[in-house]
Write a protein that holds these residues in place. Structure first.
Motif, PDB file in Angstrom:
ATOM      1  N   UNK A   1     -12.600   0.926  -0.944  1.00  0.00           N
ATOM      2  CA  UNK A   1     -11.736   1.140  -2.099  1.00  0.00           C
ATOM      3  C   UNK A   1     -10.366   0.476  -1.927  1.00  0.00           C
ATOM      4  N   UNK A   2      -9.912   0.362  -0.702  1.00  0.00           N
ATOM      5  CA  UNK A   2      -8.600  -0.249  -0.452  1.00  0.00           C
ATOM      6  C   UNK A   2      -8.648  -1.775  -0.489  1.00  0.00           C
ATOM      7  N   UNK A   3      -9.845  -2.341  -0.611  1.00  0.00           N
ATOM      8  CA  UNK A   3      -9.970  -3.791  -0.695  1.00  0.00           C
ATOM      9  C   UNK A   3      -9.460  -4.480   0.557  1.00  0.00           C
ATOM     10  N   UNK A   4      -8.619  -5.488   0.383  1.00  0.00           N
ATOM     11  CA  UNK A   4      -8.135  -6.249   1.537  1.00  0.00           C
ATOM     12  C   UNK A   4      -7.282  -5.394   2.474  1.00  0.00           C
ATOM     13  N   UNK A   5      -6.746  -4.284   1.961  1.00  0.00           N
ATOM     14  CA  UNK A   5      -5.951  -3.400   2.807  1.00  0.00           C
ATOM     15  C   UNK A   5      -6.825  -2.476   3.651  1.00  0.00           C
TER      16      UNK A   5
ATOM     17  N   UNK B   1       0.870  -1.179   0.000  1.00  0.00           N
ATOM     18  CA  UNK B   1       0.000   0.000   0.000  1.00  0.00           C
ATOM     19  C   UNK B   1       0.905   1.227   0.000  1.00  0.00           C
ATOM     20  N   UNK B   2       0.881   1.976  -1.110  1.00  0.00           N
ATOM     21  CA  UNK B   2       1.773   3.113  -1.261  1.00  0.00           C
ATOM     22  C   UNK B   2       0.979   4.401  -1.463  1.00  0.00           C
ATOM     23  N   UNK B   3       1.402   5.454  -0.759  1.00  0.00           N
ATOM     24  CA  UNK B   3       0.725   6.745  -0.812  1.00  0.00           C
ATOM     25  C   UNK B   3       1.725   7.783  -1.281  1.00  0.00           C
ATOM     26  N   UNK B   4       1.516   8.312  -2.479  1.00  0.00           N
ATOM     27  CA  UNK B   4       2.380   9.345  -3.027  1.00  0.00           C
ATOM     28  C   UNK B   4       1.818  10.700  -2.609  1.00  0.00           C
TER      29      UNK B   4
ATOM     30  N   UNK C   1      -2.408   0.203  -4.582  1.00  0.00           N
ATOM     31  CA  UNK C   1      -2.516  -1.067  -3.882  1.00  0.00           C
ATOM     32  C   UNK C   1      -1.994  -2.149  -4.809  1.00  0.00           C
ATOM     33  N   UNK C   2      -0.895  -2.769  -4.398  1.00  0.00           N
ATOM     34  CA  UNK C   2      -0.236  -3.794  -5.222  1.00  0.00           C
ATOM     35  C   UNK C   2       0.004  -3.263  -6.632  1.00  0.00           C
ATOM     36  N   UNK C   3       0.529  -2.024  -6.693  1.00  0.00           N
ATOM     37  CA  UNK C   3       0.900  -1.329  -7.937  1.00  0.00           C
ATOM     38  C   UNK C   3      -0.294  -0.930  -8.800  1.00  0.00           C
TER      39      UNK C   3
END
Length: 228
Positions: free
Chosen positions: A207-211, A139-142, A150-152
């Motif tokens: 929106x983040x799904x499993x995350x 999970x990456x937040x720019x 999420x997973x690219x």
């Protein structure tokens, strides 16, 4: 650079009132009395923010909101709902469809202008440092581009959802009360309720799904991101 505010309002008196106050505040204004004319405008231009009435003669305002959010070209336009509907369910539906804020009629034009300014301040990336927050590896937040992956895979969030995720992610494990979240995102704006935070959190989790499960509810307090 002059910001453009689009207004969709079928009551011409209210349309002129809102337009006048926004122009006095230094904004360029585009006025529409129905949804169809607004969508024609979008073919050639895009506003910095939309003030949207829900009860329109041709297209339901909620449908306009939904349509803007699913279109990649318009999904990031901030939306303030301006409506005579005072039931909480109408406000919740608007937020769930991606509106950033709502104001009920009758309203203070000065308050509307203040909320427009507050949302536009939040959308500015000028003050953001180029930084990427990574949580649980995938999970990456720019922070600079205001994008979440999420997973690219890029996840489409509203500006308010992004701000809430950023707030939580900058202090993993830290519990933020609803009041702290409200104050951080909306400042001293009035008529923004705890339930507003809950709705945005729900949308964010979906929106983040499993995350989404990383955003934990702390009963009676608020929310946190749990990375353990």
């Amino acid at each position: 650079m002059e910001k453009t505010i689009a207004i969709i309002e079928d009551d011409k008196d209210i349309l002129e009132l809102v337009s006048l106050h926004l122009q006095k505040a230094g904004f360029k204004v585009k006025k529409f009395t129905d949804g169809e004319s607004f969508f024609r405008y979008l073919r050639t231009d895009k506003p910095n923010l939309l003030v949207l009435d829900l009860m329109l003669p041709d297209i339901d305002g909620l449908e306009i909101c939904k349509s803007l959010r699913i279109d990649p070209e318009t999904k990031e336009i901030p939306i303030i709902i301006l409506t005579a509907k005072i039931e909480e369910t109408d406000k919740i539906i608007g937020l769930e469809l991606g509106a950033d804020d709502y104001i009920t009629k009758p309203f203070s034009p000065r308050e509307l202008v203040a909320r427009v300014k507050a949302i536009l301040r939040r959308t500015s990336t000028e003050e953001a440092k180029h930084e990427i927050i990574t949580i649980a590896d995938n999970l990456k937040i720019d922070l600079n581009r205001m994008e979440v992956f999420v997973e690219d895979e890029k996840i489409d969030l509203t500006l308010t959802e992004f701000k809430i995720l950023k707030l939580l992610a900058q202090k993993p494990g830290w519990v933020f009360s609803r009041e702290q979240i409200l104050r951080s995102i909306w400042g001293d704006e009035k008529n923004v309720y705890d339930r507003t935070v809950d709705v945005h959190i729900k949308n964010l989790r979906d929106k983040l799904g499993k995350f989404g499960k990383l955003i934990k509810s702390v009963r009676g307090v608020g929310y946190k991101i749990d990375v353990e």
